[in-house]
Design a protein around this motif. Structure first.
Motif, short mmCIF file in Angstrom:
data_model
loop_
_atom_site.label_atom_id
_atom_site.label_comp_id
_atom_site.label_asym_id
_atom_site.label_seq_id
_atom_site.Cartn_x
_atom_site.Cartn_y
_atom_site.Cartn_z
N LEU A 197 0.72 -0.81 -0.13
CA LEU A 197 0.50 0.09 0.01
C LEU A 197 1.35 1.26 -0.38
O LEU A 197 1.57 1.12 0.13
N VAL A 198 0.54 2.34 -0.59
CA VAL A 198 1.46 3.31 -0.66
C VAL A 198 0.09 4.54 -1.20
O VAL A 198 -0.28 4.08 -1.31
N TYR A 199 0.92 5.33 -0.18
CA TYR A 199 -0.52 6.63 0.24
C TYR A 199 0.22 8.31 0.74
O TYR A 199 1.47 7.68 0.66
N THR A 200 -0.55 9.08 -0.50
CA THR A 200 0.57 10.32 -0.14
C THR A 200 0.07 10.94 0.84
O THR A 200 0.90 11.58 1.88
N SER A 201 -1.05 10.78 1.34
CA SER A 201 -1.00 11.74 2.59
C SER A 201 -2.48 10.90 4.11
O SER A 201 -3.37 9.78 2.95
N LEU A 202 -1.97 10.58 5.01
CA LEU A 202 -3.15 9.96 6.13
C LEU A 202 -3.62 10.76 6.90
O LEU A 202 -2.98 11.77 7.58
N HIS A 203 -4.78 10.76 7.43
CA HIS A 203 -5.62 11.07 7.98
C HIS A 203 -6.50 10.22 9.04
O HIS A 203 -7.41 9.08 8.72
N ALA A 204 -7.00 11.11 10.70
CA ALA A 204 -7.40 10.16 11.15
C ALA A 204 -8.84 10.98 11.46
O ALA A 204 -7.90 11.79 12.38
N TYR A 233 4.27 -10.54 8.49
CA TYR A 233 5.54 -9.44 8.86
C TYR A 233 5.65 -9.03 7.78
O TYR A 233 6.39 -9.88 6.50
N SER A 234 5.51 -8.40 7.33
CA SER A 234 6.01 -7.16 6.32
C SER A 234 6.68 -5.73 6.42
O SER A 234 6.04 -5.32 6.63
N PRO A 235 8.28 -5.17 5.96
CA PRO A 235 8.16 -4.64 5.87
C PRO A 235 7.93 -3.12 5.29
O PRO A 235 8.26 -2.02 6.32
N GLN A 236 7.38 -3.68 4.75
CA GLN A 236 6.63 -2.21 3.55
C GLN A 236 6.03 -1.36 4.23
O GLN A 236 6.09 -0.11 4.22
N PRO A 237 4.84 -1.70 4.90
CA PRO A 237 3.61 -0.97 5.67
C PRO A 237 4.36 -0.29 6.96
O PRO A 237 4.13 1.06 6.82
N TYR A 238 5.92 -1.03 7.42
CA TYR A 238 6.62 0.13 7.81
C TYR A 238 7.55 1.04 7.97
O TYR A 238 6.88 2.14 7.84
N GLU A 239 8.13 1.59 5.95
CA GLU A 239 9.03 2.20 5.66
C GLU A 239 7.73 3.31 5.16
O GLU A 239 8.10 4.07 5.15
N GLN A 240 6.85 2.82 4.45
CA GLN A 240 5.77 3.66 3.78
C GLN A 240 4.93 4.88 4.72
O GLN A 240 5.05 5.39 5.39
N LEU A 241 4.73 3.86 6.08
CA LEU A 241 4.18 5.31 7.33
C LEU A 241 5.82 5.88 7.97
O LEU A 241 5.38 7.17 8.09
N ALA A 242 7.25 5.59 8.33
CA ALA A 242 7.95 6.35 8.56
C ALA A 242 8.01 6.98 7.52
O ALA A 242 8.68 8.38 8.22
N GLY A 243 8.24 6.90 6.17
CA GLY A 243 8.22 7.60 5.72
C GLY A 243 6.86 8.91 5.21
O GLY A 243 7.89 9.81 5.17
N TRP A 244 5.75 8.07 5.25
CA TRP A 244 5.40 9.60 5.73
C TRP A 244 5.59 10.68 6.77
O TRP A 244 5.38 11.80 6.81
N TYR A 245 5.79 9.67 8.05
CA TYR A 245 5.90 10.94 8.76
C TYR A 245 7.23 12.42 8.81
O TYR A 245 7.09 13.13 9.37
N ARG A 246 8.09 11.35 8.30
CA ARG A 246 9.38 12.27 7.79
C ARG A 246 8.86 13.17 6.95
O ARG A 246 9.25 14.75 6.86
#
Length: 509
Positions: free
Chosen positions: A317-324, A360-373
Motif C-alpha cells: 500500500l502506498v499513500y501520499t497523505s494519511l488522516h484519522a 510480517y512485511s517491512p513495507q507498511p512500516y517503511e511507508q508509514l515512517a516515510g510519511w511521518y518524515r
C-alpha cells in the motif's frame, strides 16, 4: 401482421395515443388494486399484448406532423415477451405501474430514453444496447430474472433508485463492460439479492450506492474489478452480506465507505491494486472478512477507529497523505504496542493498525515512517521503525531473537541510543558501590595509581582507553571478581550496540 380491428380496447387506446406521445392510464384509482403485485388479477380491460407495443416502437404507427411519438403507458398488464432485439427505436418509452409477465429483450438495439418505473418485470436482457438518453428503473422490481447490461452504452444516467433486483441466479445485475456517461444511482432503498457484476465498467458519472443493501449467497455482493469510476459511494448505511471486490479498479475522484454497515459475517472489502485519489475508510461497522489493500495506490487515505480495527492486508500500500477522523490529541500507549511518554499517540495507533496485518512485511512500516518524515515528525518515524524491528524479531532464529532483545533493551535498535547512557550510569553506580565497599589487591606494590572505585568501574565499562586502574588492581573475593568480569562484558556489549545503533540511525534518518 397486426390489424387494427384485432386490437382490444386498451390496445387501441395505446395505438391511438402513440403518434402524439399521449399518456394512456389504465389504473382504477384504488392504490391497493393498482399495485403491480396484483397484476395477474387485472382483467382484459387492463391487459395489453407485448407484440402491440413492439410493433409501435418499431414503426407500425408513424408520428403525426407536429407531434413527437412516444410510448407512455401506466397501469397495464403486459403479456408476452417484449422483444426489441436489434431494433432501431427512435421513440422514448415510459411504462409506469405496469406488470410485465415476461423478460424484456433489448439485445443489440439502439434506442432513446427508457423509463420503466414502479413496475414488476421478470427480467431485462439489454446486452450491447445503445441508449441515447437515460435508463430509469426506479422503484421497479425485477424478480426471477436479471438486469443484463453487458457491454451496453448509456449516454445519460442509469437510475435504479428504490429498485429491487431478485435474481434466481448468481448475478442480479450483469453489466461487465458497461459504459455509462451519466451517473449510476442505486440508492433510496435499492436492494439486490444476487451480485452486482461490473467488471471493467466505465462509469464516468460515478456509482452511488448510498443506503443500498446487497446480498449474494453465491458470491460477491459487488464485483467491479478493473472498473473505471469517477466517484464510488458506499455510504449512509450501505450494507453487504458478501464481499465487495474492486481489484485493480481506477477511481479518479473518491471512494467512500463513510457510515457503511459491513458487519455481516460474509462481508469483506477487497481493494487490492486499486488506484484512488481519496479513500474514505470510515465505516460504521468493519467487515469481519477484513480489508485487503495490497498494492493499492491512494493519494489521501482517511479512516477511523472502526476501519483500523478490521483485519487488514497492507503489503505494498502506498499513500501520499494519511488522516484519522477520530484521532485524540495524544495517547501514551496502545495494547500490543510499546507506547512511550512524549510520543504522539497517532504513531502508536498506526503501528497497531499495521500489526493487524497477518505475518510480517517491512513495507507498511517503511511507508508509514516515510510519511511521518515527510510531514516533519521524525520522532514518530523512529518509533515506527523501532516497532518494525520488534515485529521482525518474532520471525528470527531463537539466538537472533535473544540478541535482538538485548539490542532493543540497550539502544532500541539504534532508534533510542540514549538508553545506553542510562545503562552506563546504572552499572557505574553499582560498580562504584560494590568496589568501594571492598579492598583490592595491588598487582605490584608501590606502583600504579591509587585505587578509585569510580575510575576502576569506568575502566571496566569503557573498552577504549582507560585510567590505568584495571591493570593495577585485582580482587581475591570471587563475587567481586565476578562482578568485574560482568562489567567488562557489559561494556563491550553496550559499545557494540551503540556503534550499531548509531550507524542504523544515521542510515535511516
Amino acid at each position: 401482421m397486426l390489424q387494427y380491428d384485432d386490437l382490444t380496447p386498451p390496445e387501441r387506446a395505446v395505438w391511438d395515443a402513440f403518434p402524439e406521445g399521449r399518456l394512456v392510464d389504465l389504473r382504477s384509482g384504488d392504490p391497493e388494486e393498482d399495485d403491480a403485485v396484483g397484476g395477474p388479477a387485472w382483467g382484459a380491460g387492463r391487459t395489453v399484448r407485448a407484440e402491440v407495443l413492439a410493433a409501435l416502437l418499431l414503426g407500425a404507427n408513424a408520428a403525426r406532423p407536429g407531434a413527437v411519438a412516444a410510448l407512455n403507458l401506466t397501469g397495464a398488464r403486459i403479456v408476452g415477451r417484449l422483444d426489441l432485439a436489434g431494433g432501431d427505436i427512435a421513440h422514448t418509452v415510459h411504462l409506469a405501474s405496469c406488470r410485465l409477465e415476461e423478460t424484456v429483450n433489448l439485445r443489440g438495439s439502439a434506442t432513446r430514453t427508457i423509463r420503466i418505473t414502479n413496475c414488476r418485470v421478470l427480467g431485462i436482457e439489454a446486452q450491447m444496447v445503445r441508449i441515447e438518453g437515460r435508463l430509469e428503473l426506479s422503484r421497479t422490481t425485477l424478480r426471477g430474472g436479471r438486469l443484463a447490461l453487458t457491454n451496453a452504452h448509456v449516454s445519460g444516467e442509469l437510475d435504479l433508485n428504490g429498485a429491487t433486483l431478485e435474481a434466481d441466479g448468481k448475478w442480479a445485475l450483469f453489466a461487465g463492460g458497461l459504459v455509462a456517461e451519466g451517473a449510476v444511482f442505486c440508492s433510496q432503498g435499492f436492494t439486490a439479492r444476487g451480485g452486482l457484476r461490473l467488471l471493467g465498467a466505465q462509469l464516468s458519472g460515478g456509482l452511488f450506492l448510498g443506503g443500498a443493501r446487497l446480498a449474494n449467497p453465491a458470491g460477491e455482493a459487488l464485483l467491479a474489478d478493473t472498473a473505471t469510476v469517477s466517484t464510488l459511494e458506499l455510504t449512509d448505511g450501505f450494507a453487504a452480506t458478501a464481499a465487495v471486490r474492486l481489484r485493480g479498479a481506477h477511481i479518479t475522484n473518491r471512494l467512500s465507505l463513510r457510515g457503511a454497515a459491513l458487519g455481516e459475517p460474509g462481508a469483506a472489502l477487497d481493494l487490492a491494486r486499486v488506484q484512488v485519489a481519496e479513500l474514505d475508510l470510515t465505516p460504521a461497522l468493519a467487515p469481519p472478512g477484513g480489508i485487503d489493500l495490497r498494492s493499492a495506490r491512494v493519494e489521501v487515505l482517511r479512516d477511523n477507529e472502526t476501519g483500523r480495527t478490521a483485519r487488514v492486508r497492507l503489503e505494498g500500500l502506498v499513500y501520499t497523505s494519511l488522516h484519522a477522523d477520530d484521532a485524540p490529541p495524544a495517547v501514551l500507549g496502545v495494547r500490543g504496542v510499546r507506547g512511550e511518554p512524549g510520543v504522539r499517540g497517532g504513531a502508536a495507533r498506526r503501528v497497531a493498525w499495521i500489526r493487524r496485518s497477518p505475518g510480517y512485511s517491512p513495507q507498511p512500516y517503511e511507508q508509514l515512517a516515510g510519511w511521518y518524515r515527510l510531514i516533519g515528525h521524525d520522532d514518530d518515524a523512529r518509533l515506527v521503525l523501532l516497532e518494525k524491528q520488534r515485529h521482525r524479531r518474532g520471525t528470527l532464529h531463537p539466538v537472533a531473537r535473544i540478541w535482538g532483545r538485548v539490542f532493543d533493551a540497550t539502544v532500541g535498535y539504534g532508534y533510542r541510543p540514549w538508553r545506553a547512557g542510562g545503562w552506563l550510569i546504572l552499572l557505574s553506580l553499582i560498580g562504584t558501590l560494590v568496589f568501594g565497599a571492598h579492598t583490592p589487591t595491588a598487582n605490584k606494590k608501590g606502583e600504579g595509581p591509587p585505587f578509585s572505585a569510580v575510575a576502576y568501574t569506568l575502566d571496566l565499562l569503557v573498552p577504549i582507553g582507560g585510567f590505568g586502574q584495571r591493570g593495577a588492581w585485582h580482587w581475591t573475593d570471587p563475587a567481586v571478581m565476578g562482578l568485574s568480569y560482568a562489567l567488562i562484558a557489559a561494556g563491550w556489549l553496550l559499545t557494540t550496540a551503540v556503534v550499531a545503533g548509531v550507524t542504523r540511525s544515521l542510515n535511516k534518518t
